[in-house]
Every structure is written in C-alpha cells, then in structure tokens.
Motif scaffolding. Structure first.
Motif, PDB file in Angstrom:
ATOM      1  N   THR A 224     -27.055  22.997  10.036  1.00 42.18           N
ATOM      2  CA  THR A 224     -26.584  22.589   8.713  1.00 42.18           C
ATOM      3  C   THR A 224     -26.029  21.177   8.809  1.00 42.18           C
ATOM      4  N   VAL A 225     -26.460  20.313   7.908  1.00 40.33           N
ATOM      5  CA  VAL A 225     -26.018  18.911   7.964  1.00 40.33           C
ATOM      6  C   VAL A 225     -24.563  18.788   7.536  1.00 40.33           C
ATOM      7  N   GLY A 226     -24.186  19.395   6.433  1.00 39.61           N
ATOM      8  CA  GLY A 226     -22.784  19.429   6.041  1.00 39.61           C
ATOM      9  C   GLY A 226     -22.212  18.119   5.552  1.00 39.61           C
ATOM     10  N   LEU A 227     -23.034  17.238   5.003  1.00 37.28           N
ATOM     11  CA  LEU A 227     -22.562  15.972   4.431  1.00 37.28           C
ATOM     12  C   LEU A 227     -22.655  16.045   2.914  1.00 37.28           C
ATOM     13  N   GLU A 228     -21.613  15.551   2.242  1.00 37.14           N
ATOM     14  CA  GLU A 228     -21.565  15.623   0.783  1.00 37.14           C
ATOM     15  C   GLU A 228     -22.670  14.789   0.153  1.00 37.14           C
ATOM     16  N   ARG A 229     -23.063  15.188  -1.056  1.00 36.05           N
ATOM     17  CA  ARG A 229     -24.037  14.443  -1.841  1.00 36.05           C
ATOM     18  C   ARG A 229     -23.357  13.912  -3.097  1.00 36.05           C
ATOM     19  N   PRO A 230     -23.865  12.792  -3.646  1.00 34.75           N
ATOM     20  CA  PRO A 230     -24.964  11.959  -3.125  1.00 34.75           C
ATOM     21  C   PRO A 230     -24.524  11.198  -1.882  1.00 34.75           C
ATOM     22  N   ARG A 231     -25.479  10.898  -1.028  1.00 30.23           N
ATOM     23  CA  ARG A 231     -25.197  10.223   0.239  1.00 30.23           C
ATOM     24  C   ARG A 231     -25.556   8.752   0.160  1.00 30.23           C
ATOM     25  N   ASP A 232     -24.708   7.937   0.760  1.00 32.58           N
ATOM     26  CA  ASP A 232     -24.991   6.509   0.859  1.00 32.58           C
ATOM     27  C   ASP A 232     -25.893   6.311   2.070  1.00 32.58           C
ATOM     28  N   LEU A 233     -27.200   6.214   1.833  1.00 32.35           N
ATOM     29  CA  LEU A 233     -28.143   6.163   2.941  1.00 32.35           C
ATOM     30  C   LEU A 233     -28.085   4.845   3.697  1.00 32.35           C
ATOM     31  N   ASN A 234     -27.469   3.827   3.104  1.00 33.29           N
ATOM     32  CA  ASN A 234     -27.312   2.562   3.820  1.00 33.29           C
ATOM     33  C   ASN A 234     -26.229   2.641   4.887  1.00 33.29           C
ATOM     34  N   ARG A 235     -25.280   3.560   4.722  1.00 30.95           N
ATOM     35  CA  ARG A 235     -24.144   3.641   5.644  1.00 30.95           C
ATOM     36  C   ARG A 235     -24.002   5.006   6.317  1.00 30.95           C
ATOM     37  N   ILE A 236     -24.936   5.897   6.054  1.00 28.43           N
ATOM     38  CA  ILE A 236     -24.805   7.247   6.592  1.00 28.43           C
ATOM     39  C   ILE A 236     -24.820   7.271   8.121  1.00 28.43           C
ATOM     40  N   HIS A 237     -25.461   6.278   8.727  1.00 25.00           N
ATOM     41  CA  HIS A 237     -25.538   6.219  10.191  1.00 25.00           C
ATOM     42  C   HIS A 237     -24.168   5.993  10.829  1.00 25.00           C
TER      43      HIS A 237
END
Length: 267
Positions: A224-237
């Motif tokens: 399970t990833v367990g990260l809230e949405r919406p996700r900032d894909l530019n900074r998710i790393h």
C-alpha cells in the motif's frame, strides 16, 4: 474515494499457452482483489505476464484455470464496462480528435448533442481545448495519447485498464500526463489497473503496487502506497514514504529481472 467492496476478484488464475513441443505458462496461481475506486499499479520483468493479465481482465482471453469475477459475478455473466488504453494510441487517422473521442458514444446510440458535450468537456480537462477538429497526424504523441485516454473514459466505464500508456513519451510530457491522469481518474472515480516498467511511476500513481515474479507470473509483493491525494508529482520523490517504498520494491524487482534474464521470453 475507495470503496472496500471488491470490484475485481481473481482467484488462483493460471494461463497456459500451447507451444511447439511444450506449453508456455504465463501466469500461475494469480490471486488478487481490487477495490472499487482503487488505482492498482503493476510492475514486473519483461515477459512475466502483465499484458496477459490485462487481456484476461478485459475478457479478451479466458484463464486456463481459476476464476475472474466482477462485483461478485462471474466474468462470463458480468455486464461491467471496461476501458482499455494501450501504449500506442489507436485513434482513427481519418477522424478528428473530437470524432475519435465521441466514437464510443456514437456506436452506443448516444445523441449527438450529449456525446459532443461529454467529449468536449473531457478534452478541455486534459488541455486539448482548441484541438478538437485536428486529425491525429496533426497532433504530438502526448496529445494523441491524451485523446486515447479520454476516449476510454468518455462512456464512463467501471474499470480502466492501462498497458504502459506513457512508455513511449519523453520525460516532461510523461510527467504532465501522469498528473492529468491522477486528477481525471479521481474526478471520474475510476478503478484503474495500470501496467508500467517504471517503478517510480507505479508508486507515484498507485494506491497499491504489485511486483510480479519472472514467468510464470505470480504476485511477489503487494504494498500500500499510503500517500494522500492529490499528489504533487514534481516533489513526490522527496517524500520519505516514497523513498522507503522505492528502495524495498526496487530490490524485489531487481531479483525478478535477474531471474527473467536466464530463460526464454514470455508474454
């Protein structure tokens, strides 16, 4: 929002193809439930049966053994609607972008005004307003793939299957489409099965990530990833949970890629 009721249930699914002198076992004992509204991403070595799995879910193939059910009904008797997005766009070259997106509604007998309103709305939401009357040959690869995705969503399917839809795109275009996809699927409340070779993409987009073994394809790890949405894909790393999952799943995937290199390619 994810509903706890499973929309897809795979139980002990095997898929075996007859070959010259020997059978090819593509999937073995594949068991998995997918919840309504969930985005499930799947990674695995080449030839591990990922595309075979999608073809079974799309009811293009019947499993050799095991069962597939949608909302508790055997797949053979289910009326669930499924959209399928491939890596290469399949837009009709002789129809405009708008005509392509309208097509699934057209063949269902939806009135012109209704299908036009739905298609125009979706195209606008993925940044294609103003390109409705362009032919596919007049559009970039990323624009065509956006059209391909909204065509799969326009008739409001229950489930959307995606087979490496961004694999052929450059990194910048891919990031834009990833972000548009996560927002569009959330707004449309879609259940998605997303195949990718990119583990970072799998974590960034998925609610759960499945790592498959080398052929015959089985489930090695589900997380399970367990990260809230919406996700900032530019900074998710930069998010610790992302880095934790990436490290764990990369090791699991590396082992299977190594094993896959020692045998003949599967499907």
């Amino acid at each position: 929002m994810i509903n706890d009721t499973p929309i897809i249930e795979l139980a002990d699914v095997d898929q075996i193809y007859a070959g010259r002198g020997t059978n090819v076992e593509a999937l073995r004992g594949f068991t998995l439930d997918l919840r309504d509204g969930e985005v499930l991403t799947i990674v695995g070595p080449s030839g591990c049966g990922k595309s075979t799995l999608l073809n079974i879910l799309a009811r293009l193939e019947r499993p050799s053994r095991g069962t597939l059910s949608f909302r508790g009904v055997n797949a053979d008797n289910s009326d669930v609607e499924i959209g399928y997005v491939t890596q290469s766009d399949t837009l009709f070259p002789w129809r405009t972008l708008l005509g392509n997106v309208e097509y699934p509604l057209e063949i269902r007998g939806v009135s012109k005004d209704v299908r036009r309103e739905r298609a125009v709305s979706l195209l606008e939401r993925v940044g294609l307003k103003g390109f409705e009357n362009h032919l596919p040959s007049e559009l970039s690869g990323g624009m065509r793939q956006r059209g391909n995705i909204v065509r799969a969503l326009v008739y409001d399917p229950d489930i959307v299957l995606m087979d490496e839809p961004f694999g052929a795109l450059d990194a910048q275009t891919r990031l834009v489409l990833q972000d548009q996809l996560q927002r569009l699927c959330a707004e449309e409340r879609k259940t998605v099965v997303f195949i990718t070779h990119d583990l970072q993409e799998a974590i960034a987009l998925g609610d759960r990530v499945v790592v498959m073994t080398a052929r015959p394809g089985r489930i090695k790890v589900v997380r399970t990833v367990g990260l809230e949405r919406p996700r900032d894909l530019n900074r998710i790393h930069e998010v610790p949970r992302f880095q934790e999952l990436l490290s764990e799943l990369l090791e699991a995937l590396r082992e299977e890629v190594t094993l896959a290199g020692h045998g003949p390619a599967g499907r």
